[in-house]
Design a protein around this motif. Sequence first.
Motif, mmCIF file in Angstrom:
data_model
loop_
_atom_site.group_PDB
_atom_site.id
_atom_site.type_symbol
_atom_site.label_atom_id
_atom_site.label_comp_id
_atom_site.label_asym_id
_atom_site.label_seq_id
_atom_site.Cartn_x
_atom_site.Cartn_y
_atom_site.Cartn_z
ATOM 1 N N THR A 46 -0.598 12.972 -5.330
ATOM 2 C CA THR A 46 -1.750 12.273 -5.895
ATOM 3 C C THR A 46 -1.362 10.824 -6.137
ATOM 4 O O THR A 46 -0.187 10.466 -6.049
ATOM 5 C CB THR A 46 -2.182 12.919 -7.230
ATOM 6 N N VAL A 47 -2.349 10.000 -6.482
ATOM 7 C CA VAL A 47 -2.049 8.590 -6.702
ATOM 8 C C VAL A 47 -1.051 8.400 -7.841
ATOM 9 O O VAL A 47 -0.262 7.457 -7.825
ATOM 10 C CB VAL A 47 -3.332 7.768 -6.965
ATOM 11 N N GLU A 48 -1.036 9.300 -8.811
ATOM 12 C CA GLU A 48 -0.147 9.157 -9.965
ATOM 13 C C GLU A 48 1.329 9.292 -9.609
ATOM 14 O O GLU A 48 2.190 8.881 -10.366
ATOM 15 C CB GLU A 48 -0.511 10.182 -11.043
ATOM 16 N N ILE A 49 1.632 9.851 -8.451
ATOM 17 C CA ILE A 49 3.033 10.052 -8.068
ATOM 18 C C ILE A 49 3.782 8.711 -7.945
ATOM 19 O O ILE A 49 4.989 8.656 -8.099
ATOM 20 C CB ILE A 49 3.138 10.881 -6.775
ATOM 21 N N PHE A 50 3.042 7.645 -7.706
ATOM 22 C CA PHE A 50 3.659 6.327 -7.524
ATOM 23 C C PHE A 50 3.561 5.451 -8.769
ATOM 24 O O PHE A 50 3.649 4.236 -8.678
ATOM 25 C CB PHE A 50 3.001 5.597 -6.350
ATOM 26 N N ARG A 79 0.141 -7.536 -5.252
ATOM 27 C CA ARG A 79 -0.958 -6.580 -5.433
ATOM 28 C C ARG A 79 -0.494 -5.228 -4.889
ATOM 29 O O ARG A 79 0.077 -5.154 -3.804
ATOM 30 C CB ARG A 79 -2.173 -7.070 -4.657
ATOM 31 N N VAL A 80 -0.740 -4.172 -5.642
ATOM 32 C CA VAL A 80 -0.362 -2.818 -5.240
ATOM 33 C C VAL A 80 -1.632 -1.980 -5.133
ATOM 34 O O VAL A 80 -2.468 -1.992 -6.048
ATOM 35 C CB VAL A 80 0.605 -2.166 -6.261
ATOM 36 N N VAL A 81 -1.772 -1.266 -4.020
ATOM 37 C CA VAL A 81 -2.915 -0.373 -3.801
ATOM 38 C C VAL A 81 -2.364 1.005 -3.463
ATOM 39 O O VAL A 81 -1.519 1.139 -2.590
ATOM 40 C CB VAL A 81 -3.820 -0.876 -2.646
ATOM 41 N N ILE A 82 -2.850 2.026 -4.180
ATOM 42 C CA ILE A 82 -2.459 3.399 -3.901
ATOM 43 C C ILE A 82 -3.724 4.167 -3.560
ATOM 44 O O ILE A 82 -4.674 4.184 -4.337
ATOM 45 C CB ILE A 82 -1.760 4.040 -5.125
ATOM 46 N N LEU A 83 -3.736 4.777 -2.371
ATOM 47 C CA LEU A 83 -4.904 5.529 -1.919
ATOM 48 C C LEU A 83 -4.701 7.014 -2.166
ATOM 49 O O LEU A 83 -3.653 7.570 -1.873
ATOM 50 C CB LEU A 83 -5.124 5.316 -0.420
ATOM 51 N N GLY A 84 -5.719 7.635 -2.728
ATOM 52 C CA GLY A 84 -5.732 9.080 -2.910
ATOM 53 C C GLY A 84 -6.630 9.698 -1.858
ATOM 54 O O GLY A 84 -7.737 9.218 -1.613
ATOM 55 N N VAL A 130 0.844 -1.191 0.000
ATOM 56 C CA VAL A 130 0.000 0.000 0.000
ATOM 57 C C VAL A 130 0.884 1.248 0.000
ATOM 58 O O VAL A 130 1.811 1.350 0.796
ATOM 59 C CB VAL A 130 -0.935 0.021 1.234
ATOM 60 N N PHE A 131 0.569 2.179 -0.904
ATOM 61 C CA PHE A 131 1.277 3.452 -0.976
ATOM 62 C C PHE A 131 0.325 4.572 -0.574
ATOM 63 O O PHE A 131 -0.817 4.600 -1.019
ATOM 64 C CB PHE A 131 1.790 3.725 -2.394
ATOM 65 N N LEU A 132 0.816 5.490 0.244
ATOM 66 C CA LEU A 132 0.052 6.669 0.660
ATOM 67 C C LEU A 132 0.839 7.905 0.250
ATOM 68 O O LEU A 132 1.935 8.145 0.763
ATOM 69 C CB LEU A 132 -0.150 6.677 2.175
ATOM 70 N N PRO A 133 0.311 8.704 -0.678
ATOM 71 C CA PRO A 133 1.049 9.891 -1.103
ATOM 72 C C PRO A 133 1.166 10.910 0.022
ATOM 73 O O PRO A 133 0.364 10.910 0.950
ATOM 74 C CB PRO A 133 0.219 10.438 -2.263
ATOM 75 N N GLY A 134 2.158 11.765 -0.078
ATOM 76 C CA GLY A 134 2.318 12.839 0.903
ATOM 77 C C GLY A 134 1.166 13.824 0.825
ATOM 78 O O GLY A 134 0.260 13.684 0.007
#
Length: 82
Positions: free
Chosen positions: A58-62, A74-79, A50-54
């Motif tokens: 935004t989610v696209e940063i990752f 599995r990769v999950v990015i939360l906006g 799981v990635f959490l942007p600063g």
Amino acid sequence: MNSHTLLDANAERPWNVTEALRGRSRSRTVVARDLSWSVLEAGQGSETLVFLPGTLGTVEIFYKQLLKFSEHCRVVILGYPG
């Protein structure tokens, strides 16, 4: 594109990140307590990363990390809502 390029912070960002992720990820919106969260997912497997942007991210940063790590899990990015 090799794995070194995907993780190189100095590598040039594609003009359109959405195009780079097309067909490689799933995007959806989750509503919790009247707040809408954007979620970007890719890959599959028993482990989830799981990635959490600063604060201003935004989610696209990752996008590079999503492309690389989704090959293995599995990769999950939360906006954040807002």
